[in-house]
Design a protein around this motif. Structure first.
Motif, PDB file in Angstrom:
ATOM      1  N   UNK A   1      10.682  97.088  83.820  1.00 11.09           N
ATOM      2  CA  UNK A   1      11.081  98.957  84.202  1.00 11.09           C
ATOM      3  C   UNK A   1      10.979  99.788  82.997  1.00 11.09           C
ATOM      4  N   UNK A   2      11.154  99.238  81.219  1.00  9.96           N
ATOM      5  CA  UNK A   2      11.323  99.684  80.328  1.00  9.96           C
ATOM      6  C   UNK A   2       9.254 100.316  80.296  1.00  9.96           C
ATOM      7  N   UNK A   3       8.246  99.685  80.481  1.00  7.52           N
ATOM      8  CA  UNK A   3       6.489  99.865  81.061  1.00  7.52           C
ATOM      9  C   UNK A   3       6.568 100.622  82.125  1.00  7.52           C
ATOM     10  N   UNK A   4       7.284 100.592  83.397  1.00  6.89           N
ATOM     11  CA  UNK A   4       6.589 101.740  83.945  1.00  6.89           C
ATOM     12  C   UNK A   4       7.911 103.010  84.329  1.00  6.89           C
TER      13      UNK A   4
ATOM     14  N   UNK B   1       6.156  98.944  91.737  1.00  4.48           N
ATOM     15  CA  UNK B   1       5.280  97.608  90.919  1.00  4.48           C
ATOM     16  C   UNK B   1       5.631  95.874  91.219  1.00  4.48           C
ATOM     17  N   UNK B   2       4.566  94.871  91.330  1.00  2.00           N
ATOM     18  CA  UNK B   2       5.203  93.469  91.133  1.00  2.00           C
ATOM     19  C   UNK B   2       4.906  93.039  90.207  1.00  2.00           C
ATOM     20  N   UNK B   3       5.249  92.593  89.186  1.00  2.00           N
ATOM     21  CA  UNK B   3       4.272  91.553  88.235  1.00  2.00           C
ATOM     22  C   UNK B   3       5.026  90.502  88.403  1.00  2.00           C
ATOM     23  N   UNK B   4       3.561  89.904  88.182  1.00  2.00           N
ATOM     24  CA  UNK B   4       2.965  88.212  88.407  1.00  2.00           C
ATOM     25  C   UNK B   4       3.042  87.571  87.523  1.00  2.00           C
TER      26      UNK B   4
END
Length: 121
Positions: free
Chosen positions: A86-89, A61-64
């Protein structure tokens, strides 16, 4: 932002998140007024947003992120966002692995209790 400008998936290399995905690097745009990227970022700028950040997370994913004021690149903030992304995924994957391990362990214990004659070494 106008939904027509980009609530859906982007192709690799398209817009800020697409560029972050392709390069696997966080991209920070300090002031959207100085850099036009795609209609998506133009929509953000028209909505009063000025700073943009796209952070790849775990190759999935890419967080924007957008901010209302221009901001210079902040390495400490960028590091924190990378770690949180990273922790969230990672957490859902870890939970899935833990659940699988727990289920396998329960099946093993059930099998061991079910056997009347066994030699364990």
């Amino acid at each position: 932002m106008d939904p027509a400008l980009g609530n859906g998936p982007l192709s690799p290399g398209s817009g800020l998140p697409g560029r972050a995905w392709m390069t696997r690097q966080a991209l920070w745009v300090p002031d959207l007024a100085e850099e036009f990227i795609t209609p998506r970022e133009e929509g953000a700028r028209a909505g009063g947003l000025r700073c943009a950040l796209a952070v790849p997370a775990g190759g999935r994913a890419v967080l924007e992120f957008y901010a209302a004021a221009p901001r210079d690149r902040n390495e400490a903030l960028l590091s924190l966002i990378r770690d949180l992304a990273e922790a969230a995924l990672q957490d859902p994957l870890r939970r899935s692995e833990e659940t699988s391990l727990r289920n396998a362990n329960e099946r093993l214990h059930f099998l061991a209790r079910s056997l009347t004659d066994a030699i364990w070494t």
